[in-house]
Design an enzyme around this catalytic site. Structure first.
Site, PDB file in Angstrom:
ATOM      1  N   ASP A 301      47.502  43.182  38.514  1.00  0.00           N
ATOM      2  CA  ASP A 301      46.578  42.077  38.263  1.00  0.00           C
ATOM      3  C   ASP A 301      45.877  41.597  39.531  1.00  0.00           C
ATOM      4  OD1 ASP A 301      49.233  41.285  39.003  1.00  0.00           O
ATOM      5  OD2 ASP A 301      48.629  39.205  38.736  1.00  0.00           O
ATOM      6  N   GLU A 302      44.723  41.007  39.324  1.00  0.00           N
ATOM      7  CA  GLU A 302      44.032  40.193  40.327  1.00  0.00           C
ATOM      8  C   GLU A 302      43.928  40.841  41.700  1.00  0.00           C
ATOM      9  OE1 GLU A 302      45.014  35.721  38.846  1.00  0.00           O
ATOM     10  OE2 GLU A 302      46.605  36.735  39.915  1.00  0.00           O
ATOM     11  N   VAL A 303      43.421  42.052  41.737  1.00  0.00           N
ATOM     12  CA  VAL A 303      43.190  42.691  43.029  1.00  0.00           C
ATOM     13  C   VAL A 303      41.709  42.492  43.330  1.00  0.00           C
ATOM     14  CG1 VAL A 303      43.605  44.742  44.400  1.00  0.00           C
ATOM     15  CG2 VAL A 303      44.865  44.388  42.274  1.00  0.00           C
TER      16      VAL A 303
END
Ligand code: TNX
Length: 491
Positions: A301-303
């Site tokens: 997630d959320e890179v």
């Protein structure tokens, strides 16, 4: 007029038979065949029933006891039930209760149902109404994800959470073990992860980590209760704890500083560094080896600072390491932007973005796990006045957590791709067990019913009345909970 039967999650089939109730006395005995896999379950039954009923319950082996004895709670494996490991039947009447299932896991579901049926009768006796319940879950994956990275959750507190999960028939504890703020599981091949990166938490609070023995203890505690553990090692972002411990994971070769804030998206691995591949292979194979369950979660997630190609390369490397260790891959929604092997589980969470890649992944053979932030993120505040929690996905009152349908929430999702439902509790603002249970209760009961009960069995007004009767149970356990104004609580 007897009270309505108030089991959560609502069973598939409940019938009051009109017989006399079963009364718990000092003679009440759990009777089971003397097989090793059943003895542990029988002890669990005696313990759970004894604590709710207020007196110790004895266990006996069927071989040595008179089948006609009265006051018997009989546990038995049978084949005459609907298919599925967790199907069960409870039949109660004066003098005898039969708990039947196809597997030990099914018996655990029967035991917690029985536990919820215990009520105080005339003269303060503890009794079980005469009923016949036949039940099986809608979804095979009914989870709770706990973030033990932002704030560490000690083993004793996680056991309380596992107990609550079992009480509501949840069967997957997903542990978010690593993040920017701390690394929480000892990994044999990479000892610096916990040596250098476990002592921190958000806001400078104390950290901690699980030793291999602690982890095995959690696995075993869950297994007896029908709860399996899915460990998450979050890559290729959310990795500051790793890059703080191993400088070779950074282009500079130097360790990054420790981090105790709550921003996301800044830390990352690098596909081109020679240390990265071996790091992923070692960590995922060690974690897989410690985990008896079939799944390992790779995060994803959320890179926010990586090109799509490099992201896909790193997701593929992590997935390959998990598969090489004989496990199946789970990842957050973002991995749907990369090519996936059929059977990969993709976990939906971000209700703010276009779900098209997620829908496409399902059409290409991925399985979907539904954790919509706006319904199932139990770290969201209840309303504008509640203090704990975050608000990025909105407020989640009890009814919001209850009134939604996993198979139609995201348009275009093939219903048969949905493998289950998972709540999540992130701990940026949650520093201890009271804070954690304040967010879980009562909403975890709502999510459990969404995951277990068929849509036609679910009804908000009916749930409202049933959940009100859970409060004395939480109070008896000394748990902190949120008195939602949507419910007329029994106190
Ligand atoms: C989003 S959910 C995150 C977490 C945060 C959470 C807070 C997900 C895959 N990533 O890093 O803790 O929101 O609600």
């Amino acid at each position: 007029m007897p009270d309505a039967i108030a089991v959560i999650p609502q069973p598939a089939d409940v019938e009051r038979t009109g017989d006399e109730p079963f009364v718990l006395t000092e003679a009440t005995t759990v009777v089971v065949d003397g097989r090793p896999d059943l003895i542990g379950i029988a002890v669990l039954a005696a313990d759970l029933l004894g604590r709710v009923g207020g007196r110790a319950v004895e266990v006996r082996y069927a071989e040595n006891s008179l089948s006609s004895a009265s006051g018997v709670v009989r546990l038995r494996l049978v084949d005459s039930l609907p298919p599925g490991d967790e199907a069960y039947r409870v039949t109660s009447r004066s003098g005898r209760i039969d708990l039947e299932a196809r597997t030990p896991a099914g018996l655990v579901r029967a035991i917690v149902t029985l536990r919820q049926l215990i009520e105080s009768g005339p003269g303060g006796v503890m009794q079980v109404p005469a009923v016949r319940i036949q039940d099986a879950p809608r979804y095979q994956w009914r989870g709770l994800s706990v973030d033990v990275a932002r704030h560490f959750v000690p083993v004793r507190d996680l056991k309380v959470v596992i107990g609550l999960m079992a009480h509501y028939k949840l069967n997957v504890l997903h542990l978010h073990l690593t993040d920017d703020q701390g690394w929480r599981l000892h990994v044999r091949s990479r000892p610096l992860l916990t040596r250098l990166s476990s002592s921190t938490s958000v806001g400078g609070d104390p950290g901690g980590f699980y030793t291999a023995e602690d982890y095995a203890d959690l696995v075993a505690y869950g297994a007896v209760r029908g709860v399996r553990i899915v460990p998450e090692i979050d890559v290729p972002g959310h990795v500051n704890a790793a890059t703080h411990a191993y400088g070779e994971l950074n282009p500079t070769g130097e360790p990054t500083d420790e981090y105790t804030g709550i921003e996301v998206g800044f830390s990352r691995l690098h596909a081109t560094l020679p240390a990265t591949g071996p790091f992923l292979a070692d960590v995922f194979s060690d974690v897989a080896a410690m985990t008896p369950g079939e799944y390992v979660h790779i995060g994803g997630d959320e890179v926010l600072t990586m090109e799509a190609d490099e992201y896909a390369t790193l997701v593929a490397a992590a997935s390959a390491a998990v598969r090489a260790a004989g496990k199946k891959v789970v990842g957050w929604q973002e991995i749907a932007h990369t090519p996936l092997e059929p059977g990969t589980v993709v976990q939906y969470w971000d209700t703010r973005v276009d779900p098209a890649p997620f829908v496409a992944a399902a059409q290409a053979g991925a399985l979907l796990l539904m954790s919509p932030g706006s319904k199932a993120y139990l770290d969201m505040t209840y309303d504008a006045s509640t203090e704990l929690g975050l608000e990025w996905a909105g407020h989640i009152e009890l009814r919001d957590a209850y009134d939604w349908e996993p198979s139609t929430l995201v348009e275009g999702v093939p219903a048969e791709s949905v493998i289950g439902v998972e709540a999540a509790v992130w701990t940026e603002t949650l520093r201890d067990l009271p804070a954690l249970t304040q967010m879980l209760l009562p909403r975890l009961a709502a999510i459990a019913e969404v995951a277990w009960s068929a849509p036609e069995q679910r009804d908000w007004d009916d749930f409202r009345a049933r959940v009100a009767r859970q409060a004395p149970f939480w109070d008896r356990l000394g748990l902190s909970w949120y008195a939602s104004p949507q419910v007329d609580w029994t106190r």
